[in-house]
Design a protein around this motif. Structure first.
Motif, PDB file in Angstrom:
ATOM      1  N   GLU A  75       0.832  -1.204   0.000  1.00 40.12           N
ATOM      2  CA  GLU A  75       0.000   0.000   0.000  1.00 40.12           C
ATOM      3  C   GLU A  75       0.868   1.255   0.000  1.00 40.12           C
ATOM      4  OE1 GLU A  75      -3.531   2.033   2.718  1.00 40.12           O
ATOM      5  OE2 GLU A  75      -2.876  -0.024   3.087  1.00 40.12           O
ATOM      6  N   ILE A  76       1.972   1.216   0.740  1.00 36.67           N
ATOM      7  CA  ILE A  76       2.895   2.358   0.769  1.00 36.67           C
ATOM      8  C   ILE A  76       3.583   2.527  -0.574  1.00 36.67           C
ATOM      9  CG2 ILE A  76       5.036   3.203   1.799  1.00 36.67           C
ATOM     10  CD1 ILE A  76       4.165   1.902   4.416  1.00 36.67           C
ATOM     11  N   ALA A  77       4.018   1.416  -1.171  1.00 48.59           N
ATOM     12  CA  ALA A  77       4.765   1.481  -2.430  1.00 48.59           C
ATOM     13  C   ALA A  77       3.890   1.805  -3.626  1.00 48.59           C
ATOM     14  CB  ALA A  77       5.497   0.155  -2.658  1.00 48.59           C
ATOM     15  N   GLY A  78       2.575   1.602  -3.516  1.00 48.68           N
ATOM     16  CA  GLY A  78       1.690   1.857  -4.651  1.00 48.68           C
ATOM     17  C   GLY A  78       1.905   0.827  -5.736  1.00 48.68           C
ATOM     18  N   ARG A  79       2.207   1.299  -6.932  1.00 44.12           N
ATOM     19  CA  ARG A  79       2.421   0.389  -8.063  1.00 44.12           C
ATOM     20  C   ARG A  79       3.838  -0.155  -8.126  1.00 44.12           C
ATOM     21  NH1 ARG A  79      -0.719   3.438 -13.112  1.00 44.12           N
ATOM     22  NH2 ARG A  79      -2.803   3.495 -12.130  1.00 44.12           N
ATOM     23  N   ALA A  80       4.724   0.377  -7.304  1.00 47.13           N
ATOM     24  CA  ALA A  80       6.102  -0.117  -7.306  1.00 47.13           C
ATOM     25  C   ALA A  80       6.175  -1.509  -6.671  1.00 47.13           C
ATOM     26  CB  ALA A  80       7.012   0.858  -6.560  1.00 47.13           C
ATOM     27  N   GLN A  81       7.302  -2.161  -6.850  1.00 49.72           N
ATOM     28  CA  GLN A  81       7.466  -3.541  -6.417  1.00 49.72           C
ATOM     29  C   GLN A  81       7.937  -3.612  -4.968  1.00 49.72           C
ATOM     30  OE1 GLN A  81      10.178  -5.745  -8.825  1.00 49.72           O
ATOM     31  NE2 GLN A  81       9.870  -7.690  -7.768  1.00 49.72           N
ATOM     32  N   VAL A  82       7.458  -4.603  -4.246  1.00 51.18           N
ATOM     33  CA  VAL A  82       7.913  -4.895  -2.891  1.00 51.18           C
ATOM     34  C   VAL A  82       8.696  -6.208  -2.931  1.00 51.18           C
ATOM     35  CG1 VAL A  82       7.244  -5.412  -0.525  1.00 51.18           C
ATOM     36  CG2 VAL A  82       5.999  -3.676  -1.820  1.00 51.18           C
ATOM     37  N   THR A  83       9.967  -6.156  -2.568  1.00 53.75           N
ATOM     38  CA  THR A  83      10.838  -7.329  -2.589  1.00 53.75           C
ATOM     39  C   THR A  83      11.108  -7.770  -1.156  1.00 53.75           C
ATOM     40  OG1 THR A  83      11.894  -6.517  -4.615  1.00 53.75           O
ATOM     41  CG2 THR A  83      13.038  -8.245  -3.383  1.00 53.75           C
ATOM     42  N   ASP A  84      10.652  -8.978  -0.832  1.00 52.86           N
ATOM     43  CA  ASP A  84      10.781  -9.510   0.528  1.00 52.86           C
ATOM     44  C   ASP A  84      11.891 -10.553   0.550  1.00 52.86           C
ATOM     45  OD1 ASP A  84      10.564 -10.591   3.015  1.00 52.86           O
ATOM     46  OD2 ASP A  84       8.387 -10.843   2.977  1.00 52.86           O
ATOM     47  N   LEU A  85      13.022 -10.202   1.168  1.00 53.29           N
ATOM     48  CA  LEU A  85      14.149 -11.124   1.302  1.00 53.29           C
ATOM     49  C   LEU A  85      14.356 -11.519   2.760  1.00 53.29           C
ATOM     50  CD1 LEU A  85      16.670  -9.352  -1.110  1.00 53.29           C
ATOM     51  CD2 LEU A  85      15.113 -11.237  -1.621  1.00 53.29           C
ATOM     52  N   LEU A  86      13.296 -11.459   3.553  1.00 51.66           N
ATOM     53  CA  LEU A  86      13.399 -11.751   4.970  1.00 51.66           C
ATOM     54  C   LEU A  86      13.519 -13.251   5.235  1.00 51.66           C
ATOM     55  CD1 LEU A  86      10.682  -9.334   6.422  1.00 51.66           C
ATOM     56  CD2 LEU A  86      13.164  -9.009   6.421  1.00 51.66           C
ATOM     57  N   GLU A  87      14.241 -13.600   6.276  1.00 61.07           N
ATOM     58  CA  GLU A  87      14.282 -14.946   6.809  1.00 61.07           C
ATOM     59  C   GLU A  87      13.706 -14.901   8.217  1.00 61.07           C
ATOM     60  OE1 GLU A  87      18.202 -16.458   6.618  1.00 61.07           O
ATOM     61  OE2 GLU A  87      18.332 -16.386   4.428  1.00 61.07           O
ATOM     62  N   SER A  88      13.215 -16.039   8.692  1.00 62.37           N
ATOM     63  CA  SER A  88      12.576 -16.073  10.002  1.00 62.37           C
ATOM     64  C   SER A  88      13.175 -17.183  10.850  1.00 62.37           C
ATOM     65  CB  SER A  88      11.064 -16.279   9.870  1.00 62.37           C
ATOM     66  OG  SER A  88      10.777 -17.497   9.206  1.00 62.37           O
ATOM     67  N   ALA A  89      13.042 -17.021  12.165  1.00 63.98           N
ATOM     68  CA  ALA A  89      13.533 -18.017  13.121  1.00 63.98           C
ATOM     69  C   ALA A  89      12.482 -18.200  14.210  1.00 63.98           C
ATOM     70  CB  ALA A  89      14.867 -17.578  13.723  1.00 63.98           C
ATOM     71  N   ASP A  90      12.340 -19.433  14.671  1.00 69.49           N
ATOM     72  CA  ASP A  90      11.307 -19.761  15.647  1.00 69.49           C
ATOM     73  C   ASP A  90      11.837 -19.509  17.058  1.00 69.49           C
ATOM     74  OD1 ASP A  90       9.059 -20.600  16.887  1.00 69.49           O
ATOM     75  OD2 ASP A  90       9.332 -22.739  16.481  1.00 69.49           O
ATOM     76  N   TYR A  91      11.873 -18.241  17.438  1.00 70.39           N
ATOM     77  CA  TYR A  91      12.273 -17.820  18.778  1.00 70.39           C
ATOM     78  C   TYR A  91      11.264 -16.798  19.279  1.00 70.39           C
ATOM     79  CZ  TYR A  91      16.806 -20.128  18.360  1.00 70.39           C
ATOM     80  OH  TYR A  91      17.788 -21.054  18.231  1.00 70.39           O
ATOM     81  N   PRO A  92      11.171 -16.607  20.584  1.00 69.77           N
ATOM     82  CA  PRO A  92      10.215 -15.618  21.108  1.00 69.77           C
ATOM     83  C   PRO A  92      10.498 -14.221  20.567  1.00 69.77           C
ATOM     84  CG  PRO A  92      11.056 -17.014  22.874  1.00 69.77           C
ATOM     85  CD  PRO A  92      11.870 -17.329  21.663  1.00 69.77           C
ATOM     86  N   VAL A  93       9.433 -13.447  20.424  1.00 64.83           N
ATOM     87  CA  VAL A  93       9.578 -12.070  19.953  1.00 64.83           C
ATOM     88  C   VAL A  93      10.264 -11.261  21.048  1.00 64.83           C
ATOM     89  CG1 VAL A  93       8.367 -10.012  19.185  1.00 64.83           C
ATOM     90  CG2 VAL A  93       7.523 -12.267  18.532  1.00 64.83           C
ATOM     91  N   PRO A  94      11.397 -10.628  20.762  1.00 72.62           N
ATOM     92  CA  PRO A  94      12.112  -9.882  21.805  1.00 72.62           C
ATOM     93  C   PRO A  94      11.346  -8.628  22.212  1.00 72.62           C
ATOM     94  CG  PRO A  94      13.160  -9.558  19.679  1.00 72.62           C
ATOM     95  CD  PRO A  94      12.111 -10.603  19.478  1.00 72.62           C
ATOM     96  N   GLU A  95      11.596  -8.171  23.415  1.00 75.20           N
ATOM     97  CA  GLU A  95      10.940  -6.971  23.931  1.00 75.20           C
ATOM     98  C   GLU A  95      11.353  -5.758  23.109  1.00 75.20           C
ATOM     99  OE1 GLU A  95      10.508  -4.479  28.139  1.00 75.20           O
ATOM    100  OE2 GLU A  95      11.786  -6.263  28.001  1.00 75.20           O
TER     101      GLU A  95
END
Length: 699
Positions: free
Chosen positions: A137-157
Motif C-alpha cells: 500500500e505504501i509502495a503503490g504500483r512499485a514492487q515490494v521485494t521480501d528477502l526476509l528470513e525467520s527463526a522460531d524464537y520468542p519475539v524480543p521486547e
C-alpha cells in the motif's frame, strides 16, 4: 627323614612365594607412581589442571569436570599414551553447555522510486503477510521485494513498537533506509528541501514511542543561490548580516568568525548553497568584513563577483584610500570592487538639507492587507504598470494608488520601484521608500529568510553598489491548534474504513484474518484523535447456527477487535465490546450475500453515565420549573378569585353573611376531601433510557 625333607621344601616354597609377592608389590607400586607422575606431567603441560589422576594397581582413574567434550577426549588420549587405554577408567564429567542464545533480529528496509525491499531476520510470530500488504500500500504500483528470513524464537521486547513505528515512518519517506532492531530504529533519508527536512524531523521525533530509541539523519539538497549574495552592515549599534551565503561548512565558519571579530551583534547564520562564483569566496568575504571593521562602519555587499563597499559619512579620505587599496589587493582575481565614500549633505544654513526636496516613491502594506502607493512615477503608462504589478504581487491585498507623474526623475527610477515592490512582497506588513540615493524596506515578516531574500532581490536587480537599508523584524507564527473531530465524525470515519474493507474472521472463530489487519491499523490512526469519544464495538453474525452460539461468537469477535486496537497502543478506556449475535440483521439472511453483510463489526456512539445523568437532571429541572410556573399561575388565579369574593361580600346585605359563611364552610369541606383522579399519560412525553454499564454488558 622324609617328613623333615617335605617340611623344608614347603618352607622353601613359602619363602619363595613371599619374596615373589613382595617383589610384585614393589613392582606394582613403582608402576603406579611412574604412571601417575607421567600422566600428571602430561596434564600440566597440556593445561589440563582441572583433571585428577588416581592409580590403583594397573588401573588409572581420571576424574574432574572438563570444560567441553573435546578437552575430555584430550585427557583420555594423553592418559592412553602412558598406559594401555583399556586400563584407563573415565570418571570425568563435562560442563553443561550454555543454552542456545536467540539470534539478533533486525530488518533493513530500503525505499526509492523503484519500490521497497526488505532484508533481515524476523521472528516466526511476526505477521509477514500483514506487513507485506501494508508495504504494498505504501509502495503503490512499485514492487515490494521480501528477502526476509525467520527463526522460531520468542519475539524480543521492543520489537513490536519499533516495527510499527518504522512502517509509519516509511510512509512519510519516499527515499529512505530504515534499520529496525528490538527497541531501536535508525532512519537515513533525503528530503526535497530544508523546510521539508525540518517538518519531517519534528513529526518523526514527536511520534516515536517511549520504548524506542531513534537515530535520525535526514539530509536536504543545497539550494541554488542566484545571485550568490552577502550583505554586512556596521553602525553605532554594531554589525549585522542582511544576507549571508556560503558554499561549505568551513567557509561559513570562517565568515561568521570574521563577523564576530568585527563586532557582530547577536547570532547569525549563513545559508549553504550552490552557485558560488569562486572557491575563494570565504577569502573575499573575510577581507571585506575586515575592511568594514577598519573603517569603523559601512556597508559591504556581494552579488556574485561584484563587491561594493560604502564607507560611513565623514570617513577620512586617506584612511578610505588605504583600506580600499588593501582590500583590492586581497580580493581574488574574479572579484571586482566598487568603493564609495559618501559626501556630507549640504546645509542651507537653516538646518535643512538640500536633499529634502528630492523625489520619492512610497508603498505601505498594512496588517489588514491594504497596499497604498503614492509618490512619483515617470508617466501615466508606468503608473498603470506599477498598479498592475502590485495587484499581481500582492494578490490578497487591496491596492490603492495615488501616484503623481513627473518627467525629471532619475534614470532607472522605474526599475528601482519595481524591485522595491518585489522586495516588499516578502513582508506581512511594512513600508518601501524609494529615493534617488537610497532604497529602504522596513516591516515585519513571518519568514525567517525574508531579510536575505530582500537583499538578494535588490542586489541582483540594482547591483551590489546600490545603497539599501533593510530593517525587517521576524515574528514566528504560532501554529494553530488542531481541531479534534466531533464524536459523530470519529464514528463516521471508522465505519467508512469498515465499509471499504471489512474486518473478517476465520470461520466459526474470533481470530482476525491477516487481510483485515490493514483496516485495524487505519482505525487505530483515527482513534489517535478520538480517544475521548465513548464508542461501542458491536459484533454481529448471520442466522446460521444456534442463537446462543452466535451471540457468544459475536461477543468474542467484538472483544478481539478491542484487543487488537489495544495492541496498537490505542487508549481503550472509552471503548466497550458487545456482541449482538443475529438479532440486528441489515440484510436478508436467506441469501449468501445477505448473510455476508450481516457478519460485520460496527462502531456506534455510546452515552456515558455522566451524560445520561446530566440529561436526566436537566429534564427534572425543566419539570420542576414547569410545576413551579403552574403553581404560581394557580395561586394567582386563587388570589384573584378571593379578591372578587371579598368585594362581593362587602357589597352584599348583612342578612346574607351567614349564608355566605355556610357556603364557605362547604367549599372548605370539599377541598379537604382526597383527590383520587388519575391524570392521563402523554404518549409523546420523552423518557430517559436506562443506563447501560460496562459490567452489565459483560454479563
Amino acid at each position: 627323614m622324609r617328613q623333615s625333607s617335605l617340611i623344608a621344601t614347603i618352607a622353601a616354597f613359602a619363602i619363595a612365594a613371599t619374596g615373589a609377592v613382595s617383589a610384585a608389590a614393589l613392582m606394582v607400586g613403582r608402576i603406579e607412581r611412574t604412571s601417575q607422575r607421567e600422566i600428571d606431567t602430561l596434564f600440566l603441560e597440556g593445561g589440563l589442571d582441572w583433571a585428577s589422576v588416581s592409580v590403583d594397581g594397573l588401573q588409572v582413574r581420571l576424574s574432574g569436570t572438563a570444560p567441553d567434550e573435546a578437552t575430555r577426549f584430550q585427557a583420555l588420549s594423553l592418559a592412553g599414551n602412558v598406559v594401555d587405554a583399556t586400563r584407563v577408567i573415565d570418571g570425568m564429567e563435562v560442563t553443561s553447555p550454555d543454552p542456545i542464545q536467540p539470534p539478533e533480529f533486525s530488518i533493513e528496509i530500503l525505499r526509492n522510486a523503484d519500490g521497497v525491499s526488505l532484508i533481515g531476520l524476523v521472528p516466526d510470530a511476526m505477521d509477514r503477510e500483514a506487513v507485506s500488504d501494508l508495504l504494498q500500500e505504501i509502495a503503490g504500483r512499485a514492487q515490494v521485494t521480501d528477502l526476509l528470513e525467520s527463526a522460531d524464537y520468542p519475539v524480543p521486547e521492543g520489537w513490536g513498537p519499533a516495527m510499527t513505528y518504522s512502517l509509519e515512518a516509511l510512509a512519510r519517506l519516499p527515499r529512505s533506509k530504515i534499520s529496525v532492531s528490538p527497541g531501536s530504529v535508525e532512519i537515513t533519508a533525503i528530503s526535497d528541501s530544508a523546510d521539508q527536512r525540518r517538518a519531517l524531523q519534528e513529526a518523526l521525533r514527536a511520534e516515536v514511542p517511549d520504548s524506542v530509541t531513534l537515530t535520525l539523519d535526514i539530509s536536504a539538497p543545497r539550494p541554488v543561490i542566484t545571485p550568490f549574495t552577502l550583505r554586512f552592515l556596521m553602525d553605532e549599534d554594531g554589525g549585522r548580516f542582511d544576507a549571508c551565503s556560503a558554499h561549505t561548512e568551513d567557509g561559513r565558519a570562517r565568515i561568521l568568525a570574521a563577523a564576530a571579530a568585527a563586532g557582530l551583534q547577536g547570532t547569525a547564520t549563513c545559508t549553504l548553497g550552490l552557485g558560488v562564483p569562486s572557491p575563494r569566496w570565504p577569502d573575499a568575504v573575510t577581507a571585506g568584513i575586515d575592511a568594514v571593521a577598519r573603517l569603523n562602519g559601512g556597508t559591504l555587499s556581494f552579488s556574485d563577483a561584484d563587491v561594493s563597499l560604502t564607507a560611513p559619512v565623514g570617513t577620512d579620505q586617506t584612511t578610505f584610500d588605504t583600506v580600499v587599496g588593501e582590500l583590492e589587493a586581497a580580493l581574488p582575481e574574479v572579484f571586482s570592487l566598487d568603493a564609495v565614500l559618501p559626501t556630507p549633505p549640504e546645509n542651507d544654513g537653516a538646518g535643512n538639507d538640500a536633499g529634502d526636496v528630492r523625489p520619492e516613491f512610497v508603498a505601505t502594506l498594512s496588517p489588514e492587507g491594504l497596499l497604498q502607493l503614492r509618490g512619483r512615477v515617470n508617466d501615466a503608462r508606468l503608473r498603470e504598470a506599477v498598479e498592475s504589478f502590485a495587484r499581481a504581487r500582492f494578490s490578497t491585498a487591496e491596492v490603492r494608488g495615488t501616484m503623481r507623474t513627473a518627467e525629471d526623475l532619475p534614470m532607472g527610477w522605474s526599475g528601482r520601484v519595481f524591485s522595491g515592490l518585489e522586495a516588499l512582497s516578502n513582508l506581512t506588513n511594512g513600508a518601501l521608500v524609494v529615493q534617488p540615493e537610497n532604497i529602504t524596506v522596513r516591516g515585519d515578516t513571518d519568514n525567517p529568510d525574508a531579510r536575505a531574500e530582500i537583499a538578494r532581490i535588490l542586489g541582483d536587480q540594482l547591483g551590489a553598489s546600490a545603497n539599501i537599508t533593510i530593517n525587517v523584524t521576524y515574528h514566528e507564527v504560532e501554529e494553530p491548534e488542531e481541531t479534534l473531530p466531533t464524536p459523530e465524525e470519529c464514528v463516521d470515519a471508522i465505519n467508512a474504513i469498515l465499509a471499504a474493507r471489512k474486518i473478517t474472521f476465520a470461520p466459526g472463530s474470533a481470530d482476525i484474518d491477516s487481510a483485515a489487519r490493514v483496516s485495524i491499523d487505519r482505525i487505530a490512526e483515527v482513534m489517535e484523535d478520538c480517544t475521548a469519544v465513548p464508542m461501542e464495538i458491536g459484533g454481529h453474525t448471520d442466522s446460521q447456527g444456534r442463537e446462543a452460539m452466535n451471540l457468544g461468537l459475536s461477543q468474542r469477535r467484538a472483544e478481539a477487535v478491542l484487543e487488537a486496537l489495544m495492541a496498537r497502543r490505542v487508549l481503550t478506556a472509552n471503548l466497550t465490546a458487545r456482541g449482538y449475535g443475529e438479532e440486528q440483521p441489515i440484510a436478508d439472511n436467506g441469501s449468501e450475500e445477505g448473510r455476508e453483510e450481516n457478519r460485520r463489526i460496527e462502531f456506534t456512539l455510546r452515552l456515558r453515565e455522566e451524560d445520561v445523568a446530566e440529561a436526566t437532571e436537566d429534564d427534572e429541572t425543566a419539570e420542576a420549573e414547569t410545576d413551579a410556573t403552574d403553581e404560581s399561575a394557580d395561586d394567582a388565579a386563587a388570589s384573584d378569585e378571593a379578591d372578587a369574593e371579598a368585594d362581593a361580600d362587602a357589597a352584599a346585605p348583612e342578612e346574607d353573611t351567614d349564608a355566605a359563611a355556610d357556603e364557605a364552610d362547604e367549599e372548605v369541606s370539599e377541598d379537604d376531601a382526597p383527590d383520587t383522579e388519575t391524570l392521563p399519560v402523554d404518549p409523546d412525553m420523552p423518557t430517559t433510557p436506562p443506563v447501560r454499564r460496562p459490567e452489565d454488558i459483560a454479563e
